[in-house]
Design a protein around this motif. Structure first.
Motif, PDB file in Angstrom:
ATOM      1  N   VAL A 122      63.444  35.121   8.950  1.00  0.00           N
ATOM      2  CA  VAL A 122      63.280  34.890  10.376  1.00  0.00           C
ATOM      3  C   VAL A 122      62.709  36.140  11.033  1.00  0.00           C
ATOM      4  O   VAL A 122      63.089  37.263  10.702  1.00  0.00           O
ATOM      5  CB  VAL A 122      64.639  34.512  11.015  1.00  0.00           C
ATOM      6  N   ASN A 123      61.799  35.897  11.967  1.00  0.00           N
ATOM      7  CA  ASN A 123      61.167  36.998  12.689  1.00  0.00           C
ATOM      8  C   ASN A 123      60.929  36.576  14.128  1.00  0.00           C
ATOM      9  O   ASN A 123      60.893  35.382  14.432  1.00  0.00           O
ATOM     10  CB  ASN A 123      59.839  37.380  12.026  1.00  0.00           C
ATOM     11  N   GLY A 124      60.720  37.549  14.985  1.00  0.00           N
ATOM     12  CA  GLY A 124      60.430  37.275  16.382  1.00  0.00           C
ATOM     13  C   GLY A 124      58.971  36.919  16.598  1.00  0.00           C
ATOM     14  O   GLY A 124      58.106  37.294  15.806  1.00  0.00           O
ATOM     15  N   TYR A 127      55.948  39.299  16.297  1.00  0.00           N
ATOM     16  CA  TYR A 127      55.383  39.643  14.992  1.00  0.00           C
ATOM     17  C   TYR A 127      54.576  38.488  14.402  1.00  0.00           C
ATOM     18  O   TYR A 127      53.687  38.709  13.589  1.00  0.00           O
ATOM     19  CB  TYR A 127      56.490  40.066  14.023  1.00  0.00           C
ATOM     20  N   GLY A 128      54.902  37.276  14.764  1.00  0.00           N
ATOM     21  CA  GLY A 128      54.134  36.114  14.349  1.00  0.00           C
ATOM     22  C   GLY A 128      54.325  35.717  12.899  1.00  0.00           C
ATOM     23  O   GLY A 128      54.955  36.423  12.118  1.00  0.00           O
ATOM     24  N   PRO A 129      53.736  34.564  12.523  1.00  0.00           N
ATOM     25  CA  PRO A 129      53.904  34.037  11.163  1.00  0.00           C
ATOM     26  C   PRO A 129      53.197  34.873  10.089  1.00  0.00           C
ATOM     27  O   PRO A 129      53.513  34.759   8.918  1.00  0.00           O
ATOM     28  CB  PRO A 129      53.300  32.632  11.252  1.00  0.00           C
ATOM     29  N   ASN A 130      52.265  35.716  10.493  1.00  0.00           N
ATOM     30  CA  ASN A 130      51.559  36.574   9.532  1.00  0.00           C
ATOM     31  C   ASN A 130      52.130  37.991   9.538  1.00  0.00           C
ATOM     32  O   ASN A 130      51.413  38.959   9.307  1.00  0.00           O
ATOM     33  CB  ASN A 130      50.059  36.590   9.828  1.00  0.00           C
ATOM     34  N   CYS A 131      53.422  38.099   9.786  1.00  0.00           N
ATOM     35  CA  CYS A 131      54.110  39.388   9.818  1.00  0.00           C
ATOM     36  C   CYS A 131      54.015  40.079   8.454  1.00  0.00           C
ATOM     37  O   CYS A 131      53.675  39.448   7.455  1.00  0.00           O
ATOM     38  CB  CYS A 131      55.571  39.181  10.224  1.00  0.00           C
TER      39      CYS A 131
END
Length: 167
Positions: A122-124, A127-131
Motif C-alpha cells: 500500500v502506498n499514498g 507516490y502513485g502506482p509506479n512508485c
C-alpha cells in the motif's frame, strides 16, 4: 485482574528486521494474504490512520515498516524525525488493525520488500502506482494498492501550521 505493562503489549507486535522472513514463512503456511505499508509516520495524524486502516483491509496480515531516525534524516531533513523511532513503533503497535511493526534503515523499502514479498503493498496517492516499490512487489506476484491523500493532512502541512501559530 493483573495489568500488563505497556512495553509487554507493544513488544507482541514488534518484529526485528532479521526475523521478518521467518514471520512471513509462518504466515504463508497459514495461507495468509500479506500486506505491507511503510513510511516514517512522524507526527501521527488522521491521514496516517486512514491509510493504515485501508491497508489493513487489503489482506489478512498487515506489516507496517517504519524508517529509522537516521533514514529519515537522510531522505527528509536533519531536523526530522520529530518523534524518535522507539515511540513511533509504540504508537503503530498500539493500533488494533496493525498486526506487526518493523523498521528499516535504508532510505527506501525495496530491500525490505524483497524479504517480505507482500501480496499487496500500500502506498499514498502522492507516490502513485509506479512508485519505487512497484517493480519489487510485482516481480513476486504482488500488487500495489493506492490510498487517496486527505487534503490538508500531511506532516509537512501540520508542521507549517504549527510554525505559523508561533509567529
Amino acid at each position: 485482574m493483573k495489568k500488563k505493562l505497556w512495553s509487554e503489549e507493544v513488544s507482541k507486535k514488534l518484529v526485528e528486521p532479521e526475523h521478518l522472513e521467518e514471520l512471513v514463512a509462518t504466515q504463508r503456511k497459514s495461507q495468509k494474504k500479506i500486506v505491507t505499508l511503510n513510511g516514517s509516520f512522524d507526527l501521527m495524524h488522521a491521514g496516517h490512520l486512514q491509510m493504515i486502516y485501508e491497508a489493513s483491509l487489503q489482506g489478512d496480515v498487515l506489516i507496517l515498516a517504519l524508517n529509522t531516525d537516521s533514514s529519515i534524516k537522510r531522505y527528509k531533513s536533519e531536523k526530522r524525525p520529530i518523534i524518535p523511532l522507539k515511540y513511533r513503533l509504540q504508537m503503530m503497535a498500539a493500533i488494533s488493525f496493525v498486526d506487526y511493526v518493523t523498521w528499516f534503515d535504508e532510505t527506501d523499502p525495496r530491500a525490505l520488500l524483497e524479504k517480505i514479498r507482500p501480496d499487496v503493498h500500500v502506498n499514498g496517492s502522492e507516490y502513485g502506482p509506479n512508485c519505487i516499490e512497484a517493480d519489487v512487489v510485482k516481480k513476486h506476484g504482488g500488487s500495489i494498492y493506492i490510498v487517496s491523500k486527505i487534503p490538508g493532512l500531511s506532516t509537512s502541512e501540520i508542521i507549517q501550521k504549527i510554525v505559523s501559530c508561533e509567529t
